[in-house]
Design a protein around this motif. Structure first.
Motif, PDB file in Angstrom:
ATOM      1  N   THR A 140       1.061  -1.345  -0.071  1.00 10.93           N
ATOM      2  CA  THR A 140      -0.282   0.125  -0.030  1.00 10.93           C
ATOM      3  C   THR A 140       0.884   1.612  -0.290  1.00 10.93           C
ATOM      4  O   THR A 140       0.501   2.229  -0.850  1.00 10.93           O
ATOM      5  N   ARG A 141       1.893   0.964   0.392  1.00 13.36           N
ATOM      6  CA  ARG A 141       3.038   2.548   0.174  1.00 13.36           C
ATOM      7  C   ARG A 141       3.914   2.099  -1.305  1.00 13.36           C
ATOM      8  O   ARG A 141       4.299   1.461  -1.328  1.00 13.36           O
ATOM      9  N   ARG A 142       3.466   4.121  -1.301  1.00 12.88           N
ATOM     10  CA  ARG A 142       3.748   3.887  -2.595  1.00 12.88           C
ATOM     11  C   ARG A 142       5.749   4.385  -2.552  1.00 12.88           C
ATOM     12  O   ARG A 142       5.850   5.176  -1.885  1.00 12.88           O
ATOM     13  N   GLY A 143       6.305   4.529  -3.114  1.00  7.58           N
ATOM     14  CA  GLY A 143       8.095   5.021  -3.377  1.00  7.58           C
ATOM     15  C   GLY A 143       9.088   4.278  -3.395  1.00  7.58           C
ATOM     16  O   GLY A 143       8.346   3.191  -3.605  1.00  7.58           O
ATOM     17  N   GLU A 144      10.681   4.677  -2.352  1.00  7.38           N
ATOM     18  CA  GLU A 144      11.609   3.708  -2.648  1.00  7.38           C
ATOM     19  C   GLU A 144      11.264   3.174  -0.916  1.00  7.38           C
ATOM     20  O   GLU A 144      10.908   3.730   0.385  1.00  7.38           O
ATOM     21  N   SER A 145      11.551   1.964  -1.526  1.00  2.61           N
ATOM     22  CA  SER A 145      12.305   1.086  -0.283  1.00  2.61           C
ATOM     23  C   SER A 145      13.042  -0.272  -0.466  1.00  2.61           C
ATOM     24  O   SER A 145      13.769  -0.224  -0.950  1.00  2.61           O
ATOM     25  N   VAL A 146      13.828  -0.777   0.939  1.00  2.00           N
ATOM     26  CA  VAL A 146      14.967  -2.093   0.759  1.00  2.00           C
ATOM     27  C   VAL A 146      14.788  -2.997   0.659  1.00  2.00           C
ATOM     28  O   VAL A 146      13.896  -3.437   1.760  1.00  2.00           O
ATOM     29  N   LEU A 147      14.623  -4.145   0.343  1.00  2.00           N
ATOM     30  CA  LEU A 147      14.994  -5.599   0.132  1.00  2.00           C
ATOM     31  C   LEU A 147      16.449  -5.567   0.393  1.00  2.00           C
ATOM     32  O   LEU A 147      16.861  -5.732  -0.552  1.00  2.00           O
ATOM     33  N   ARG A 148      16.774  -6.573   1.767  1.00  2.00           N
ATOM     34  CA  ARG A 148      17.938  -6.336   2.020  1.00  2.00           C
ATOM     35  C   ARG A 148      18.335  -8.127   2.572  1.00  2.00           C
ATOM     36  O   ARG A 148      17.440  -8.594   3.365  1.00  2.00           O
ATOM     37  N   VAL A 149      19.362  -9.173   1.830  1.00  2.00           N
ATOM     38  CA  VAL A 149      19.438  -9.739   2.224  1.00  2.00           C
ATOM     39  C   VAL A 149      20.851  -9.853   3.826  1.00  2.00           C
ATOM     40  O   VAL A 149      21.925  -9.153   3.853  1.00  2.00           O
ATOM     41  N   THR A 150      19.736  -9.879   5.097  1.00  2.00           N
ATOM     42  CA  THR A 150      20.558  -9.933   6.304  1.00  2.00           C
ATOM     43  C   THR A 150      21.598 -10.749   6.746  1.00  2.00           C
ATOM     44  O   THR A 150      22.711 -10.318   7.250  1.00  2.00           O
ATOM     45  N   ASP A 151      21.452 -11.914   6.631  1.00  2.00           N
ATOM     46  CA  ASP A 151      22.572 -12.971   6.970  1.00  2.00           C
ATOM     47  C   ASP A 151      22.377 -14.149   6.105  1.00  2.00           C
ATOM     48  O   ASP A 151      21.726 -14.608   4.822  1.00  2.00           O
ATOM     49  N   PHE A 152      23.761 -14.017   4.849  1.00  2.00           N
ATOM     50  CA  PHE A 152      23.465 -15.078   3.929  1.00  2.00           C
ATOM     51  C   PHE A 152      25.104 -16.057   4.335  1.00  2.00           C
ATOM     52  O   PHE A 152      26.344 -16.329   4.578  1.00  2.00           O
ATOM     53  N   ARG A 153      24.559 -17.434   4.633  1.00  2.00           N
ATOM     54  CA  ARG A 153      25.713 -18.388   5.000  1.00  2.00           C
ATOM     55  C   ARG A 153      25.468 -19.561   3.734  1.00  2.00           C
ATOM     56  O   ARG A 153      24.366 -20.032   3.898  1.00  2.00           O
ATOM     57  N   VAL A 154      26.725 -20.140   3.617  1.00  2.00           N
ATOM     58  CA  VAL A 154      26.333 -20.908   2.636  1.00  2.00           C
ATOM     59  C   VAL A 154      26.836 -23.197   3.783  1.00  2.00           C
ATOM     60  O   VAL A 154      27.914 -22.413   4.299  1.00  2.00           O
ATOM     61  N   HIS A 155      26.750 -23.699   2.658  1.00  2.00           N
ATOM     62  CA  HIS A 155      27.638 -24.746   3.996  1.00  2.00           C
ATOM     63  C   HIS A 155      28.199 -25.942   3.361  1.00  2.00           C
ATOM     64  O   HIS A 155      27.862 -25.894   1.540  1.00  2.00           O
ATOM     65  N   ASP A 156      28.910 -26.385   3.191  1.00  2.00           N
ATOM     66  CA  ASP A 156      29.565 -27.379   1.989  1.00  2.00           C
ATOM     67  C   ASP A 156      28.794 -29.169   2.175  1.00  2.00           C
ATOM     68  O   ASP A 156      27.760 -28.712   3.324  1.00  2.00           O
ATOM     69  N   ALA A 157      29.523 -30.052   1.132  1.00  2.00           N
ATOM     70  CA  ALA A 157      28.887 -31.367   1.982  1.00  2.00           C
ATOM     71  C   ALA A 157      29.061 -32.344   3.429  1.00  2.00           C
ATOM     72  O   ALA A 157      28.419 -32.604   3.662  1.00  2.00           O
ATOM     73  N   LEU A 158      30.012 -31.715   4.418  1.00  2.00           N
ATOM     74  CA  LEU A 158      30.497 -31.738   5.003  1.00  2.00           C
ATOM     75  C   LEU A 158      29.598 -31.111   6.661  1.00  2.00           C
ATOM     76  O   LEU A 158      29.913 -30.694   7.399  1.00  2.00           O
ATOM     77  N   GLN A 159      28.529 -29.787   5.689  1.00  2.00           N
ATOM     78  CA  GLN A 159      27.905 -29.141   6.638  1.00  2.00           C
ATOM     79  C   GLN A 159      28.757 -28.077   7.347  1.00  2.00           C
ATOM     80  O   GLN A 159      28.098 -27.658   8.547  1.00  2.00           O
ATOM     81  N   ALA A 160      30.168 -27.681   6.920  1.00  2.00           N
ATOM     82  CA  ALA A 160      30.766 -26.705   6.821  1.00  2.00           C
ATOM     83  C   ALA A 160      30.170 -25.649   7.157  1.00  2.00           C
ATOM     84  O   ALA A 160      29.921 -25.262   5.711  1.00  2.00           O
ATOM     85  N   VAL A 161      29.838 -24.351   7.720  1.00  2.00           N
ATOM     86  CA  VAL A 161      29.406 -23.432   7.469  1.00  2.00           C
ATOM     87  C   VAL A 161      29.978 -22.280   7.580  1.00  2.00           C
ATOM     88  O   VAL A 161      31.870 -22.381   8.189  1.00  2.00           O
ATOM     89  N   GLN A 162      29.718 -21.226   6.408  1.00  2.00           N
ATOM     90  CA  GLN A 162      30.687 -20.049   5.850  1.00  2.00           C
ATOM     91  C   GLN A 162      29.491 -18.947   5.761  1.00  2.00           C
ATOM     92  O   GLN A 162      28.533 -19.098   5.371  1.00  2.00           O
ATOM     93  N   VAL A 163      30.721 -18.093   6.360  1.00  2.00           N
ATOM     94  CA  VAL A 163      29.073 -16.710   6.124  1.00  2.00           C
ATOM     95  C   VAL A 163      29.726 -16.357   3.901  1.00  2.00           C
ATOM     96  O   VAL A 163      30.619 -15.935   4.437  1.00  2.00           O
ATOM     97  N   GLY A 164      28.583 -15.870   3.902  1.00  2.00           N
ATOM     98  CA  GLY A 164      28.591 -15.290   2.329  1.00  2.00           C
ATOM     99  C   GLY A 164      28.709 -13.793   2.802  1.00  2.00           C
ATOM    100  O   GLY A 164      28.110 -12.821   3.414  1.00  2.00           O
TER     101      GLY A 164
END
Length: 174
Positions: A140-164
């Protein structure tokens, strides 16, 4: 015949440490801290303009090596637009593997949690491709806003987590 006697317990004097403490059954071990990754996100269209009256697909593109799965948290102004749907984008399934996708759309607070994972035994994927497609609808609100990815983590096949490296995009509702 004489019975074997258990060895006598040696009393501890105050202040004398006992041997190393035994693991407590059922105790949780803290996972290792995630380490930085070379993986990065971008939005395929930047900025995004949402036309009135219809859904608009917005792609989140990933670039990185040895990606077996990914977890993302997105935030946005729910008065400006709503994320109606999340679709697996094809990057993790490019070799025909089925990808488990779990999503939690919290439209009132403007938060989306997405988890994607390849099946056990599948090789991780490297390169660049569309990780997810979001379906946005104007609010309902017109104008500009922002869509953010605030947290992004990837993991490998051994489930080791890395922050992207996360990303954001400006979204305009005319």
């Amino acid at each position: 015949t004489p019975q074997a006697q258990p060895p006598a317990a040696t009393p501890l004097t105050p202040g004398t440490p006992a041997s190393a403490p035994a693991a407590i059954p059922g105790a949780q071990v803290a996972p290792p801290e995630p380490r930085p990754s070379n993986a990065a996100l971008t939005f395929a269209a930047s900025p995004v303009t949402l036309p009135a009256g219809g859904p608009t697909p917005v792609n989140i593109v990933v670039a990185g090596n040895d990606i077996f799965g990914a977890d993302l948290i997105l935030s946005y102004d729910p008065m400006s637009f709503t994320i109606r749907e999340v679709r697996e984008g094809g990057f993790l399934s490019r070799d025909g593997q089925l990808v488990a996708t779990v999503q939690r759309l919290e439209t009132e607070s403007g938060t989306v949690r997405i988890s994607l994972e390849r099946p056990p035994g599948a090789a991780p994927v490297s390169g660049t491709g569309n990780l997810v497609t979001l379906i946005l609808e104007p609010g309902t609100r017109r104008g500009e806003s922002v869509l953010r990815v605030t947290d992004f983590r990837v993991h490998d096949a051994l489930q080791a987590v890395q922050v992207g490296r996360a990303a954001e995009v400006r979204v305009t509702v005319p």
